[in-house]
Design an enzyme around this catalytic site. Structure first.
Site, PDB file in Angstrom:
ATOM      1  CG  HIS A  17      -1.878   1.379   1.418  1.00 29.36           C
ATOM      2  ND1 HIS A  17      -3.038   1.011   1.051  1.00 29.36           N
ATOM      3  CD2 HIS A  17      -1.526   2.368   1.788  1.00 29.36           C
ATOM      4  CE1 HIS A  17      -3.705   2.358   1.342  1.00 29.36           C
ATOM      5  NE2 HIS A  17      -2.586   3.079   1.668  1.00 29.36           N
ATOM      6  CD  GLU A  18       1.840   3.951   3.527  1.00 27.92           C
ATOM      7  OE1 GLU A  18       2.350   5.177   3.088  1.00 27.92           O
ATOM      8  OE2 GLU A  18       0.607   4.047   4.101  1.00 27.92           O
ATOM      9  CG  HIS A  21       0.352   5.931  -0.996  1.00 25.69           C
ATOM     10  ND1 HIS A  21      -0.846   6.290  -1.603  1.00 25.69           N
ATOM     11  CD2 HIS A  21      -0.023   5.372   0.044  1.00 25.69           C
ATOM     12  CE1 HIS A  21      -1.805   6.016  -1.015  1.00 25.69           C
ATOM     13  NE2 HIS A  21      -1.361   5.519   0.125  1.00 25.69           N
TER      14      HIS A  21
END
Length: 208
Positions: A17-18, A21
């Protein structure tokens, strides 16, 4: 072992997820995550004491004690993004914000296909795949809430006109307080997140 496997699944889901980004921010012109050592799949770079360790542990232990299905969510340390470094800050903040939830949803879809097509999975493996699907969907839905410092707030900032967007962005400094207060003062917040996850599971035809 099952306890550790579920935690490992959570760490993997939150790391991708990170990473998403940071990767999308890099594609769009900002390399802050790369230069700060956060554009990596190493989970140690993304750990937040409360969101990545304490809260998931509490939820998992509670599930064990109550003998219920574990519902784990949380967050990692946000990947740093300098929005002024983006090619089009007002537009690109939306894509950066959506990147994390999008990769979680994509992972859930891929895992659901694997679960449906591979009938030779042993029971324990099928259970862990289901847990991975649920965890990815919970992370996606939870982070899309328009509450600072969650990803949904960044999407909202990109959509709001100025100066309203700037005013809303200033709330992020109080984001953790707002988020923790909401989680503890409004149990319906959890119910709302889980109700959306339940609908997504139905769309994927995943029976829990």
């Amino acid at each position: 072992m099952l306890f550790l496997a579920i935690l490992a699944i959570f760490f993997i889901c939150i790391v991708i997820h990170e990473y998403a980004h940071g990767l999308v921010a890099s594609w769009l012109g900002d390399n802050t995550a790369k230069y700060s050592g956060r554009l990596t799949l190493n989970p140690l770079a993304h750990i937040d004491l409360f969101g990545t360790i304490l809260l998931p542990l509490f939820l998992l232990i509670t599930a064990v004690i109550t003998k219920s299905n574990p519902v784990i969510f949380g967050w990692a340390k946000p990947v740093p993004v300098n929005y002024r470094g983006l090619k089009n800050p007002k537009r690109d903040i939306i894509w950066v914000g959506l990147a994390g939830p999008a990769v979680n949803i994509l992972a859930a879809v891929i895992l659901s296909i694997i679960l449906k097509t591979n009938l030779l999975l042993p029971l324990w493996a099928g259970y862990l795949v289901k847990q991975a699907i649920i965890t990815n969907l919970i992370l996606a839905v939870f982070n899309l809430m328009p509450i600072p410092p969650l990803d949904g707030s960044r999407v909202l900032i990109g959509l709001l006109p100025e100066p309203l967007a700037s005013t809303y962005a200033k709330l992020e400094r109080y984001g953790l307080i707002i988020l923790i207060g909401l989680m503890y003062l409004s149990p319906r917040f959890f119910d709302f997140v889980l109700s959306i996850v339940s609908r997504l599971l139905n769309l994927l035809n995943i029976q829990i």
